[in-house]
Design an enzyme around this catalytic site. Structure first.
Site, PDB file in Angstrom:
ATOM      1  CE1 TYR A 140      79.053  45.630  62.441  1.00  0.00           C
ATOM      2  CE2 TYR A 140      77.306  45.086  60.879  1.00  0.00           C
ATOM      3  CZ  TYR A 140      78.173  44.717  61.893  1.00  0.00           C
ATOM      4  OH  TYR A 140      78.162  43.424  62.347  1.00  0.00           O
TER       5      TYR A 140
ATOM      6  CD  GLU B 165      81.298  42.947  63.613  1.00  0.00           C
ATOM      7  OE1 GLU B 165      82.250  42.847  64.419  1.00  0.00           O
ATOM      8  OE2 GLU B 165      80.119  42.969  63.973  1.00  0.00           O
TER       9      GLU B 165
END
Ligand code: GDP
Ligand code: MN
Length: 396
Positions: free
Chosen positions: A118, A206
């Protein structure tokens, strides 16, 4: 302004960030052509078909599927295009899918296991610095990781005046447990990603997951990108990426009319001039036992036309049980606004919810008299508390 995954990836690619390559398609036929083209360009045998909607968690909702041949590309894309995709991030009705991204399969077998990370870049408002937030636990909800294993989330703060430094990019790669070729690829990835965030005036990039492929390449498999609306004047190419179908239709209409409108869940519609007064008015409504149905700043020129447009927007919300108009007359005189309210009311015929108007400032007394004498079903107030009491009375 939020972007679709395929648009976010286009921006990433333009800054040299490695991405999972793909082609967007609006029909199953286009999806098949896209898949064939991708096979030619990348050599991929398998494809992933990914619903393009402004919501995460598409995989869980059945909006991301692997196709192992052309027949499956066609079948899966005809299932996904036109569906109402429900994910943990959408309402129960879901979001209508208008297009899919046909992407190369990047989870191919090889010397090492693919790994998912991530990585996001965003503004840390409390320090006034940009921040890279990253974790070895990619591919799943970052909210869950934050709750259950917060020690697996790392942050790297970047001074916006200095920019990202080499050692910081290397620290990210190190903390993700990489070495050798993957380490080098990751530092390149981070450097390009930060540049993309910075130069596109984004408020968020993101990437979940960032994938280490079985041959140690680092690529963006997903992209959730928000561009700061206030910067769009210098990015006309991004402005064109706006997909109004994904936005709240009332908010889109408000924007076209030059009104600052944010849809909320409550029962009292409000029309105010000035953002600060609008916030105070929302507090006032809460204190009176109501809940604001919207934030609406009509701006400095509250003439009849704008007041009418604002009325119409507020009344589109069926949960509105009362409207509070709270205007401070500084440059705009209160009697002008009062006349605007009266004209708008008359133009619109009957309005079936009680309206409370509080006008304060220049010519407030004349304005009150205009409203009181208009014969319309509008209650006027001069003091804040008076307005609050009237809202309370009509709600109970
Ligand atoms: P999200 O669910 O909306 O976050 O959409 P993502 O783009 O993150 O995709 C969801 C999941 O699909 C990823 O976490 C991967 O596990 C899987 N996925 C994405 N691309 C590929 C691919 O090329 N091959 C395979 N096998 N799975 C993929
Ligand atoms: Mn994702």
């Amino acid at each position: 302004m939020n972007l679709h995954e395929y648009q976010g990836k286009e921006i990433l690619n333009s800054f040299g960030v490695e991405i999972q390559r793909g082609i967007v398609a609006t029909t199953p036929k286009e999806a098949v052509e896209a898949a064939k083209k991708l096979t030619e360009e990348t050599g991929t045998g398998w494809h992933v078909i990914k619903a393009q909607v402004h919501a995460g968690g598409r995989g869980k909702g059945g909006g991301v599927k692997l196709a192992k041949n052309i027949k499956e590309v066609e079948d899966i894309s005809s299932n996904i295009i036109g569906m109402d995709l429900v994910t943990p991030q959408t309402s129960a009705e879901g979001k209508r899918v208008h297009q899919v991204l046909v992407a190369e399969d990047v989870y191919y077998p090889g010397d090492s296991e693919p790994e998912e990370y991530y990585i996001s870049v965003l503004l840390n408002r409390s320090t006034g610095r940009n921040m890279i937030m990253y974790s070895t636990e990619g591919g799943m909800d970052i909210e869950t990781v934050a709750e259950e294993t917060p020690h697996l989330i790392f942050t790297e703060e970047i001074d916006p005046a200095v920019g990202l430094l080499g050692f910081q990019a290397r620290r990210v790669a190190f903390n993700l447990g990489l070495s050798g070729k993957a380490f080098k690829e990751m530092t390149k990835f981070i450097t390009a990603l930060y540049k993309a965030y910075n130069e596109s005036d984004a408020s968020l990039f993101e990437i979940n997951p960032v994938l280490k492929t079985s041959d140690d390449k680092i690529i963006a498999v997903d992209a959730k990108v928000s561009i700061d609306d206030n910067s769009l004047f210098r990015h006309s190419n991004y402005e064109q990426m706006r997909d109004k179908r994904e936005e709240n239709p009332v908010e889109v209409e408000a924007k076209e009319k030059g009104l600052n409108y944010v849809d909320l869940d409550g029962n009292v519609g409000c029309m105010v001039n000035g953002a600060g007064l609008a916030m105070a008015t929302m507090d006032l409504i809460k204190q009176a036992g109501g809940e604001p149905a919207n934030f609406l700043d009509v701006g400095g020129t509250a003439d009849a036309e704008r007041v009418e447009a604002a009325f119409k927007l507020i009344l589109k919300d069926p949960s509105v049980k009362a409207i509070l108009i709270n205007i401070f007359g500084g440059i705009v005189r209160c009697d002008r606004v009062a006349q605007g309210v009266i004209d708008a009311y008359k133009n619109m015929g009957t309005i079936h919810v009680p309206i409370i108007v509080r006008l304060q400032g220049t010519n407030a007394d004349i304005a009150k008299k205009l409203i009181d004498d208009s014969g319309l079903d509008v209650q006027s107030a001069i003091e804040f508390q008076e307005a609050a009491d009237k809202v309370k009375a009509v709600l109970s």
